[in-house]
Write an enzyme that holds these catalytic residues in place. Structure first.
Site, PDB file in Angstrom:
ATOM      1  CD  GLU A 201      37.435   7.989  -3.136  1.00 28.36           C
ATOM      2  OE1 GLU A 201      37.018   9.153  -3.217  1.00 28.36           O
ATOM      3  OE2 GLU A 201      37.436   7.195  -4.102  1.00 28.36           O
TER       4      GLU A 201
ATOM      5  CG  ASP B 236      34.740   7.007 -12.706  1.00 26.22           C
ATOM      6  OD1 ASP B 236      35.450   7.524 -11.829  1.00 26.22           O
ATOM      7  OD2 ASP B 236      33.955   6.056 -12.483  1.00 26.22           O
TER       8      ASP B 236
END
Length: 263
Positions: free
Chosen positions: A181, A45
């Protein structure tokens, strides 16, 4: 050519062989990446920012991801494709099933969801219905407004322990991959060693089983890139060699280096 599968990725972890992943959004680049030996691609995304020009990933819709997943699959029939489930596309179990099915029909091998232990029931339900799931922990861009910006996560003991707990819980729920992340290297290593499944890092040091980067970052297109980004095009001179260099440096553990990592 043999398709990449989760069996292959699990074997890579078992053999302690690292693998490179990259985002892809169209057939041409997907084909080019596959030619350079990239066997795992993420239809992220992140396209909301890199392709659509938005400030965050939040405006991206399921239809956007479906469209780009079809494009990527058209360019590379053998690649293992992970498709992001965008913001609010998995808020309820029913919604999760319906939207995951759309992405799988578009050519994805797996769907990716951002979030922690609260996703247990959703992930369990999807995997019971033959939808492979990748989870995403640490800095989760869909939560940027709650997190207060794009910041390194898990730096204190409480938040680090929560991320470890979330990772273990989600593995029990049935995830087969985990993206981690923007977390400190020592935390990334603890989680990678704790889990049986492969862990893909981005801004998590070179201690994870694999790495993923946004394609625009690898090619030096991004304005004001994050610390963990390396411009491989600058060193390689052309796109094909840049992607090959990225793959080689991930597999050898050269990238990410200390200068790309958080401590």
């Amino acid at each position: 050519m043999k398709p990449m599968t989760m069996t292959d990725l699990n074997q890579l972890k078992k053999e302690k062989r690292k693998f490179a992943t990259i985002t892809a959004y169209d057939a041409s680049f997907a084909h080019l990446f596959a030619e350079q030996g990239i066997d795992v691609m993420l239809v992220g995304d992140s396209l909301g920012m890199t392709v659509q020009g938005a400030d965050t990933t939040i405006p991206v819709t399921v239809e956007d991801i479906v469209y780009h997943t079809r494009c990527v699959r058209a360019g590379t029939p053998y690649t293992f494709i992970i498709a992001d489930m965008p913001f609010m596309s998995y808020a309820t179990p029913e919604q999760s099933c319906e939207n995951a099915a759309k992405l799988m029909r578009a050519g994805a091998n797996m769907v990716k969801l951002e979030g922690g232990s609260w996703l247990y029931d959703t992930i369990n339900m999807l995997t019971e219905r033959s939808v492979p799931v990748c989870a995403h922990l640490g800095l989760t861009p869909q939560s940027v407004h709650i997190l207060g910006g794009y910041k390194v996560q898990g730096r204190d003991e409480v938040s680090a322990n929560q991320l470890i707990k979330d990772a273990i819980t989600l593995e029990k729920a049935g995830i087969q991959l985990l993206v981690l992340e923007c977390v400190p290297v020592d935390l990334a290593k603890r989680i990678t060693d704790e889990l049986q499944i492969p862990v893909i890092g981005i801004g998590a040091g070179n201690v994870t089983d694999g790495q993923v980067l946004v394609m625009h970052d690898t090619l030096g297109i991004t304005v004001s890139p994050p610390k963990f980004v390396k411009n491989f095009l600058e060193e390689a001179g052309n796109i094909r060699d840049a992607i090959r260099l990225y793959k080689e440096q991930v597999e050898s553990g050269i990238y990410p280096g200390k200068e790309h990592s958080f401590y």
